[in-house]
Design an enzyme around this catalytic site. Sequence first.
Site, mmCIF file in Angstrom:
data_model
loop_
_atom_site.group_PDB
_atom_site.id
_atom_site.type_symbol
_atom_site.label_atom_id
_atom_site.label_comp_id
_atom_site.label_asym_id
_atom_site.label_seq_id
_atom_site.Cartn_x
_atom_site.Cartn_y
_atom_site.Cartn_z
ATOM 1 N N ARG A 47 0.699 -1.165 -0.035
ATOM 2 C CA ARG A 47 -0.027 -0.068 0.061
ATOM 3 C C ARG A 47 0.771 1.182 0.059
ATOM 4 N NH1 ARG A 47 -1.478 2.122 4.345
ATOM 5 N NH2 ARG A 47 -2.005 0.178 5.647
ATOM 6 N N TYR A 99 -16.028 17.128 -16.571
ATOM 7 C CA TYR A 99 -16.219 15.732 -16.267
ATOM 8 C C TYR A 99 -17.365 15.589 -15.123
ATOM 9 C CZ TYR A 99 -16.329 10.818 -14.761
ATOM 10 O OH TYR A 99 -16.568 9.696 -14.554
ATOM 11 N N ASP A 171 -6.772 19.146 -15.026
ATOM 12 C CA ASP A 171 -7.114 17.472 -15.242
ATOM 13 C C ASP A 171 -6.608 17.580 -16.719
ATOM 14 O OD1 ASP A 171 -8.368 15.289 -16.300
ATOM 15 O OD2 ASP A 171 -9.989 15.561 -14.857
ATOM 16 N N LYS A 196 -8.091 6.390 -19.214
ATOM 17 C CA LYS A 196 -8.554 6.593 -20.678
ATOM 18 C C LYS A 196 -7.317 6.338 -21.648
ATOM 19 C CE LYS A 196 -12.220 7.939 -18.402
ATOM 20 N NZ LYS A 196 -12.521 8.868 -17.847
HETATM 21 C C1 LIG Z 1 -13.004 9.576 -16.737
HETATM 22 C C2 LIG Z 1 -12.667 10.899 -16.359
HETATM 23 C C3 LIG Z 1 -12.298 10.897 -14.963
HETATM 24 C C4 LIG Z 1 -12.766 9.978 -13.796
HETATM 25 O O1 LIG Z 1 -11.770 8.895 -14.005
HETATM 26 P P1 LIG Z 1 -11.975 7.193 -13.547
HETATM 27 O O2 LIG Z 1 -10.934 6.606 -13.980
HETATM 28 O O3 LIG Z 1 -13.171 6.960 -14.305
HETATM 29 O O4 LIG Z 1 -12.275 7.352 -12.217
HETATM 30 C C5 LIG Z 1 -11.834 12.218 -14.369
HETATM 31 N N1 LIG Z 1 -11.813 13.093 -15.340
HETATM 32 C C6 LIG Z 1 -11.886 13.088 -16.721
HETATM 33 C C7 LIG Z 1 -11.744 14.113 -17.612
HETATM 34 C C8 LIG Z 1 -12.479 12.024 -17.387
HETATM 35 O O5 LIG Z 1 -12.648 11.624 -18.512
#
Ligand SMILES: *Cc1c(COP(=O)(O)O)cnc(C)c1O
Length: 376
Positions: A47, A99, A171, A196
């Site tokens: 962890r 998001y 982000d 992603k």
């Molecule tokens: C999908 C996404 C998230 C969340 O991520 P997860 O891996 O689904 O928890 C956050 N920000 C953006 C821009 C995203 O496309």
Amino acid sequence: MEFETLAVHAGRTVDPTSGAVMPPITLSTTFARDGNGGLPSGYIYTRSSNPNRAQLETALAVLEAGKTALAFSSGQAALAAVLHALNPGDHLLYPVDLYHGTRNLIQNEFARWGLRADAVEMSDLEQVAAAWRPETRLIWVETPSNPQLRISDIQAIAELAHAHGAICAVDNTWATPVWQTPLTLGADLVMHSTTKYLGGHSDVLGGAVIWGESLDASFADRLSAWQNLGGAVPSPFDCWLLLRSLATLPYRVRAQTEHAGRITEYLAGRKDVVRIHYPGLREHPAHDLAARQMRGFGGMLSFEVEDAARAMRLASAVRLFLRATSLGGVESLIEHRASVEGPGSPTPAGLLRVSIGLEHPDDLLADLAAALDASV
Ligand SMILES: *Cc1c(COP(=O)(O)O)cnc(C)c1O
């Protein structure tokens, strides 16, 4: 070295015991001490840290031009870690278009915890400056934004944040470090859903937070502590999969971007497409800014047809595009975003969000054209 070279080599070393070129997966949750009680490998408990996670974090920091990276078990866990490093009573600004999971996290979860927040049109610097409060500690940027691909000026927002002693966090999930490196534009913190583009194959969930020299040291310490104590860490196998995916990231994203350009060109010629959201188009309100702060426009786009019913018919009529949420994988996806976001969604009713994959663009174009014709 160039990005492509770093993507293949960062974080990787030949395994000293076996000579393995690809790293072994270290599943052990605990690591032995020596006779003096020391930890010769530097690892104690998975962890806290693990060889596969350390390799991944090294690579992520290098690719985002940062100093430190922390890997999490999902994008949401990474975003929550950043919010958690703030204090109750702190205020943050976040974009109107972003998001929906982030919006829900800020509005529904962290509001209860005492974090104050206001949504602003982040692509309008005057609105951002006007929304500033004395207790604003962090500005949350998502550019291009999800799902309307609005573009915010990272450099100008970071300057504004620093003038007020606040943190600028970006982000960077949609742009990826292939096209945009916010830390080199003055941002203090970069967040990712590695689920992603970085993962890129729709088969591993993950998140990351990356920073450089400019981040406040106590904020950085709280992030590191929260990764360990909060415990939302990725498994060694997930880290291994992600490191493997990073090697092909620049080539995948480049092809996806090229295909997205061809798709938007086609859509721009259709009278039944009301609006296209793609920063690569000259008509995009922030095309020049995007061209300045991004090296490419990315594989995500959205477009609007006349109403929700037509959008739904279109999403049902595609054969090659898969009707599913998420993005950044090798397969092309389409989804009606407002219904996924649920009641109160600010997304236009006729909007379809598209993630362009690695299929041949001619096949994607043919599928979209047939679906548009069939859904009239
Ligand atoms: C999908 C996404 C998230 C969340 O991520 P997860 O891996 O689904 O928890 C956050 N920000 C953006 C821009 C995203 O496309």
